[in-house]
Motif scaffolding. Structure first.
Motif, PDB file in Angstrom:
ATOM      1  N   TYR A   4      43.957  46.507  36.970  1.00 59.22           N
ATOM      2  CA  TYR A   4      43.254  45.250  36.708  1.00 59.22           C
ATOM      3  C   TYR A   4      41.758  45.522  36.571  1.00 59.22           C
ATOM      4  O   TYR A   4      41.184  46.233  37.385  1.00 59.22           O
ATOM      5  N   PRO A   5      41.123  44.925  35.557  1.00 59.91           N
ATOM      6  CA  PRO A   5      39.677  45.056  35.421  1.00 59.91           C
ATOM      7  C   PRO A   5      38.982  44.024  36.300  1.00 59.91           C
ATOM      8  O   PRO A   5      39.446  42.899  36.432  1.00 59.91           O
ATOM      9  N   VAL A   6      37.905  44.390  36.913  1.00 61.29           N
ATOM     10  CA  VAL A   6      37.164  43.482  37.782  1.00 61.29           C
ATOM     11  C   VAL A   6      35.761  43.323  37.212  1.00 61.29           C
ATOM     12  O   VAL A   6      35.137  44.298  36.799  1.00 61.29           O
ATOM     13  N   GLY A   7      35.278  42.113  37.210  1.00 66.83           N
ATOM     14  CA  GLY A   7      33.901  41.847  36.822  1.00 66.83           C
ATOM     15  C   GLY A   7      33.763  41.035  35.554  1.00 66.83           C
ATOM     16  O   GLY A   7      34.706  40.872  34.779  1.00 66.83           O
ATOM     17  N   HIS A   8      32.562  40.526  35.385  1.00 69.45           N
ATOM     18  CA  HIS A   8      32.201  39.692  34.239  1.00 69.45           C
ATOM     19  C   HIS A   8      31.200  40.458  33.390  1.00 69.45           C
ATOM     20  O   HIS A   8      30.126  40.834  33.869  1.00 69.45           O
ATOM     21  N   TYR A   9      31.561  40.689  32.138  1.00 68.58           N
ATOM     22  CA  TYR A   9      30.701  41.454  31.236  1.00 68.58           C
ATOM     23  C   TYR A   9      29.438  40.659  30.937  1.00 68.58           C
ATOM     24  O   TYR A   9      29.500  39.504  30.543  1.00 68.58           O
ATOM     25  N   VAL A  10      28.275  41.303  31.122  1.00 60.86           N
ATOM     26  CA  VAL A  10      27.002  40.628  30.878  1.00 60.86           C
ATOM     27  C   VAL A  10      26.200  41.269  29.757  1.00 60.86           C
ATOM     28  O   VAL A  10      25.075  40.861  29.502  1.00 60.86           O
ATOM     29  N   THR A  26      26.384  42.205  42.371  1.00 54.01           N
ATOM     30  CA  THR A  26      25.776  43.435  41.875  1.00 54.01           C
ATOM     31  C   THR A  26      26.195  43.684  40.432  1.00 54.01           C
ATOM     32  O   THR A  26      27.187  43.125  39.949  1.00 54.01           O
ATOM     33  N   HIS A  27      25.444  44.535  39.765  1.00 49.57           N
ATOM     34  CA  HIS A  27      25.787  44.957  38.417  1.00 49.57           C
ATOM     35  C   HIS A  27      26.235  46.410  38.448  1.00 49.57           C
ATOM     36  O   HIS A  27      25.625  47.230  39.137  1.00 49.57           O
ATOM     37  N   GLN A  28      27.281  46.700  37.704  1.00 45.23           N
ATOM     38  CA  GLN A  28      27.747  48.075  37.548  1.00 45.23           C
ATOM     39  C   GLN A  28      27.452  48.503  36.115  1.00 45.23           C
ATOM     40  O   GLN A  28      27.751  47.774  35.170  1.00 45.23           O
ATOM     41  N   SER A  29      26.874  49.654  35.958  1.00 40.31           N
ATOM     42  CA  SER A  29      26.522  50.189  34.650  1.00 40.31           C
ATOM     43  C   SER A  29      27.620  51.138  34.182  1.00 40.31           C
ATOM     44  O   SER A  29      28.135  51.932  34.973  1.00 40.31           O
ATOM     45  N   MET A  30      27.971  51.038  32.895  1.00 40.67           N
ATOM     46  CA  MET A  30      29.013  51.892  32.322  1.00 40.67           C
ATOM     47  C   MET A  30      28.538  52.488  31.006  1.00 40.67           C
ATOM     48  O   MET A  30      27.844  51.812  30.235  1.00 40.67           O
ATOM     49  N   VAL A 182      35.311  39.938  43.024  1.00 40.73           N
ATOM     50  CA  VAL A 182      35.572  40.221  44.432  1.00 40.73           C
ATOM     51  C   VAL A 182      35.246  38.973  45.245  1.00 40.73           C
ATOM     52  O   VAL A 182      34.435  38.145  44.826  1.00 40.73           O
ATOM     53  N   LEU A 183      35.872  38.866  46.397  1.00 39.46           N
ATOM     54  CA  LEU A 183      35.560  37.757  47.285  1.00 39.46           C
ATOM     55  C   LEU A 183      34.164  37.931  47.855  1.00 39.46           C
ATOM     56  O   LEU A 183      33.713  39.060  48.090  1.00 39.46           O
ATOM     57  N   SER A 184      33.511  36.833  48.104  1.00 37.61           N
ATOM     58  CA  SER A 184      32.208  36.887  48.756  1.00 37.61           C
ATOM     59  C   SER A 184      32.406  37.365  50.199  1.00 37.61           C
ATOM     60  O   SER A 184      33.514  37.327  50.735  1.00 37.61           O
ATOM     61  N   ARG A 185      31.337  37.773  50.837  1.00 40.94           N
ATOM     62  CA  ARG A 185      31.443  38.221  52.233  1.00 40.94           C
ATOM     63  C   ARG A 185      31.979  37.110  53.130  1.00 40.94           C
ATOM     64  O   ARG A 185      32.747  37.361  54.046  1.00 40.94           O
ATOM     65  N   ALA A 186      31.572  35.877  52.866  1.00 46.68           N
ATOM     66  CA  ALA A 186      32.051  34.748  53.674  1.00 46.68           C
ATOM     67  C   ALA A 186      33.557  34.591  53.535  1.00 46.68           C
ATOM     68  O   ALA A 186      34.260  34.384  54.523  1.00 46.68           O
ATOM     69  N   HIS A 187      34.078  34.713  52.310  1.00 41.37           N
ATOM     70  CA  HIS A 187      35.523  34.603  52.104  1.00 41.37           C
ATOM     71  C   HIS A 187      36.257  35.790  52.695  1.00 41.37           C
ATOM     72  O   HIS A 187      37.367  35.646  53.193  1.00 41.37           O
TER      73      HIS A 187
END
Length: 191
Positions: A4-10, A26-30, A182-187
């Motif tokens: 499964y891919p995770v994240g929203h492409y920006v 956070t942002h992940q660079s690819m 991903v779930l937030s820290r609170a969740h």
């Protein structure tokens, strides 16, 4: 094992030519090749099962360099998930994109998602459309399984609904009408 891919492409950043995906806060660079693998991880319409092997076979057809290494790296940084589906469902949620276009008189049990005035990017069954429409209100995919179990006609567990939720998820991802986050820290503290 499904992937499964995770994240929203920006978008792509220049002059570096790196692609950014937002995961949580956070942002992940690819690189270009890594981004290609991430895109292929969304799967194809009509294939509810989409494994790492399927992804790598398609990457080979597309002549993406070092797809195995990119898959390993992306799994390591959390923009690809493959493995324990219960843990995945407990730590990820679905966020909708695009617009619900409704059903038609000809196909009252099929629901289109896309942009008004354009052909739909996905046509979902009732269960998939419900996940797309309401899934973001649940703190996790696992919570969606728990809700489905609670309203079922027969006594079943959340585990019994996991396969159905994951099958419903694939056309949403393949059509680009939703993304996983991903779930937030609170969740996360709730689980």
């Amino acid at each position: 094992m499904n992937v499964y891919p995770v994240g929203h492409y920006v978008g792509e950043r220049h002059p570096e030519g790196h692609h950014l995906v937002r995961v949580g806060q956070t942002h992940q660079s690819m690189s270009e090749a890594e981004f290609g693998v991430w895109v292929l991880a969304h799967g194809v319409a009509g294939s509810p099962e989409w494994t790492v092997e399927d992804l790598l076979a398609l990457a080979e057809k597309a002549e993406l360099p070092d797809a195995r290494a990119a898959t390993d790296k992306l799994t390591g940084i959390g923009v690809l998930v493959a493995g324990n589906e219960v843990a995945f469902a407990q730590t990820h949620r679905l966020m909708p994109l695009l617009v619900g276009l409704g059903n038609s008189e000809l196909h009252p049990d099929r629901f289109a998602v896309g942009l008004p005035g354009l052909p739909p990017v996905a046509v979902l069954d009732e269960s998939g459309y419900e996940l797309w429409q309401w899934g973001h209100l649940a703190p996790s995919l696992w919570h969606t399984c728990e809700v489905r179990a609670a309203v079922a006609d027969e006594p079943v567990s959340a585990q019994d609904h996991l396969g159905g939720v994951l099958r419903d998820l694939r056309p949403v991802l393949a059509g680009g009408c939703g993304y996983l986050d991903v779930l937030s820290r609170a969740h996360q503290r709730l689980y």
